[in-house]
Design a protein around this motif. Structure first.
Motif, short mmCIF file in Angstrom:
data_model
loop_
_atom_site.label_atom_id
_atom_site.label_comp_id
_atom_site.label_asym_id
_atom_site.label_seq_id
_atom_site.Cartn_x
_atom_site.Cartn_y
_atom_site.Cartn_z
N VAL A 64 0.85 -1.20 0.00
CA VAL A 64 0.00 0.00 0.00
C VAL A 64 0.88 1.24 0.00
N THR A 65 1.82 1.28 0.93
CA THR A 65 2.70 2.44 1.06
C THR A 65 3.60 2.58 -0.16
N PRO A 102 8.47 1.81 3.58
CA PRO A 102 7.13 1.49 4.08
C PRO A 102 7.06 1.37 5.60
N SER A 103 8.14 0.90 6.21
CA SER A 103 8.19 0.83 7.68
C SER A 103 9.04 2.00 8.19
N THR A 104 8.52 2.73 9.17
CA THR A 104 9.31 3.80 9.77
C THR A 104 10.12 3.28 10.95
N HIS A 105 9.47 2.58 11.87
CA HIS A 105 10.15 2.03 13.05
C HIS A 105 9.68 0.59 13.21
N LEU A 106 10.55 -0.36 12.89
CA LEU A 106 10.16 -1.77 12.99
C LEU A 106 10.50 -2.28 14.38
N LEU A 107 9.51 -2.91 15.01
CA LEU A 107 9.63 -3.35 16.40
C LEU A 107 9.82 -4.86 16.46
N THR A 123 -0.24 15.78 1.33
CA THR A 123 -0.84 14.61 1.95
C THR A 123 -0.21 14.34 3.31
N ARG A 124 -1.03 13.81 4.22
CA ARG A 124 -0.56 13.57 5.59
C ARG A 124 -0.56 12.08 5.89
N ASN A 125 0.21 11.74 6.91
CA ASN A 125 0.25 10.35 7.36
C ASN A 125 -0.86 10.06 8.34
N THR A 149 4.44 2.85 13.39
CA THR A 149 5.40 1.91 12.78
C THR A 149 5.41 1.94 11.26
N GLN A 150 4.34 2.42 10.65
CA GLN A 150 4.21 2.35 9.20
C GLN A 150 4.16 3.75 8.59
N ASN A 151 4.74 3.89 7.42
CA ASN A 151 4.73 5.15 6.69
C ASN A 151 3.46 5.20 5.84
N GLU A 152 2.32 5.32 6.50
CA GLU A 152 1.03 5.12 5.84
C GLU A 152 0.31 6.45 5.61
N LEU A 153 0.03 6.78 4.36
CA LEU A 153 -0.69 8.00 4.03
C LEU A 153 -2.17 7.86 4.39
N GLU A 154 -2.77 8.99 4.82
CA GLU A 154 -4.21 8.98 5.09
C GLU A 154 -4.99 8.71 3.81
N SER A 155 -4.58 9.35 2.73
CA SER A 155 -5.25 9.21 1.44
C SER A 155 -4.34 9.84 0.38
#
Length: 441
Positions: A279-280, A319-324, A420-422, A427-433
């Motif tokens: 997705v990201t 796609p991942s910002t901080h992987l745990l 666009t915003r997150n 943990t994920q670099n996910e856009l709102e839209s």
């Protein structure tokens, strides 16, 4: 500890990592013990956060919603530590867990204490749990999946074209119309998940990952997901099909068969990881090209390949910002020895900062540029034994989806794409839209 994340809903979306809790006398530098960088759970500014982490690196002390851990910020140290056997996935090695300072009330617990699967064990057990999945995702078998990806892509593009024909001036959200349903449909097909479950899974995963979801609701989401996947494993055991879940159930060559819990854990982890990353990747690639029209033209003219777009996007907007999380089983020196991960401490990987490491990628690492010398070496899918098993699938989906999208809609343009915003997903670099106009009349 911060408690659940419900109170975050009223907080402003501010800048990136904040050196909260530092001594008033300024004796400790931001990103060191006693002065952790607070990672913004609302993801107000990834750019500011990345810069703060790089300044504090290669090992930075951070606060993850009440849990103080280390994070790795440079390419070289990440490559080294991701293969260090002294860092393990077993949560029982975490001092904060052992001491009772972290429990199920921590908002991120579901990503750390995630049940038994190839994502949560190490060594021989990891190899045993991973082998059948890896065999199903070889380059040859991925090519067998290409027609599935192409069919789903065409179906979604047809639906978008129909929408544009009815309302040519109305923007469409590329995330909900295309980037989100594509990888979910593909991974569900791979794993044998009933397509009717896809809308419910979208809803459950959005609630699970969002830091605004109250923790009791998040725990209820985890219970529902466990029940869904447990029921699927039970049905597949009784009546196997031609899918990866059935293959995991039937696998018995070369050692001990997987238990029902292990099959369920692998299934659940693959569906979650197998759609979020793509997705990201798709959204960030489209946004980058729309905001860099000169580079888009090079790609559409055939001067630059789509593989360069995909790899540069993975580096630039991981796609991942901080992987745990991994946990140290003994003391580990980092860099020149000026920083030490102590036994029992948790370690994350800040992949966005790693992807913009200037030592690795040059002083222009913050710039998106598909003309970088190939190959673009990044760690967006990890490294070492736990490298993402679905990396090839994600690349395949993007390599089909991106050219098909721009070929079908050559007039595609963003609606304030640069603004666009997150989503509030730590943990994920996910856009709102990603609102776009398709340019169809």
């Amino acid at each position: 500890m911060n408690g659940d994340a419900q109170s975050l809903a009223s907080e402003p979306r501010t800048g990136g990592a904040d050196p909260g809790g530092c001594p008033a006398d300024g004796g400790a530098a931001p990103g060191t013990p006693g002065c952790p960088l607070t990672i913004d759970p609302l993801v107000g500014s990834l750019a500011a956060e990345t810069e703060a982490l790089r300044t504090a690196g290669p090992l930075a002390r951070i606060d993850l919603m009440g849990a103080e851990v280390w994070t790795v910020t440079t390419h070289a140290e990440a490559r080294r530590l991701l293969t260090d056997t002294r860092l393990v996935k077993d949560i029982t090695h975490w001092n904060l867990w052992r001491d009772g300072k972290i429990d199920e009330s921590w908002p991120l617990i579901g990503m750390v204490d995630a049940g038994r699967s190839m994502f949560t064990v190490d060594g021989a057990e990891h190899r045993r749990l991973r082998v059948k999945t890896a065999q199903a995702l070889t380059p040859r078998r991925l090519e067998d999946l290409r027609p599935v990806v192409e069919r789903v892509t065409t179906r979604l593009l047809d639906a978008m074209a129909a929408h544009a024909a009815e309302a040519p001036d109305e923007p469409i959200d590329l995330k909900s119309a295309f980037a989100q349903p594509l990888p979910m449909s593909v991974v569900c097909s791979l794993m044998g998940v009933d397509p009717a479950l896809e809308p419910r899974l979208h809803h459950l995963y959005e609630a699970f990952f969002s830091t605004l979801t109250p923790q009791q609701e998040r725990l209820a989401v985890l219970r529902e997901l466990d029940e869904l996947y447990h029921d699927m494993v039970r049905r597949k055991t009784a009546s196997p099909g031609d899918d990866l879940t059935s293959a995991l159930i039937l696998a018995d060559e070369g050692g001990e068969p997987l238990t029902a819990e292990e099959v369920r854990g692998n299934l659940e982890a693959m569906v979650a990881a197998g759609h979020e990353t793509t997705v990201t990747l798709i959204l960030c690639a489209v946004r980058a090209l729309l905001t860099h029209p000169d580079q888009l033209r090079l790609v559409l003219d055939g001067q630059i390949g789509w593989d360069a777009v995909i790899e540069e996007t993975l580096r630039w907007e991981s796609p991942s910002t901080h992987l745990l999380l991994r946990f140290a089983t003994s003391d580990i020196e980092v860099g020149t020895g000026s920083a030490v991960i102590r036994e029992g401490e948790g370690v994350a990987m800040s992949y966005r900062a790693i992807g913009r490491d200037r030592t690795q990628h040059g002083q222009d690492a913050d710039r998106f540029d598909v003309r970088r010398p190939a190959p673009i070496r990044h760690l967006a899918f990890g490294h070492g034994p736990h490298i993402c098993p679905g990396a090839g699938l994600s690349r395949l989906e993007a390599s089909v989806a991106l050219p098909a999208l721009f070929e079908r809609f050559p007039g595609l343009c963003g609606v304030a794409a640069a603004e666009t915003r997150n989503r509030p997903v730590l943990t994920q670099n996910e856009l709102e839209s990603l609102p776009v106009r398709l340019g169809v009349r």
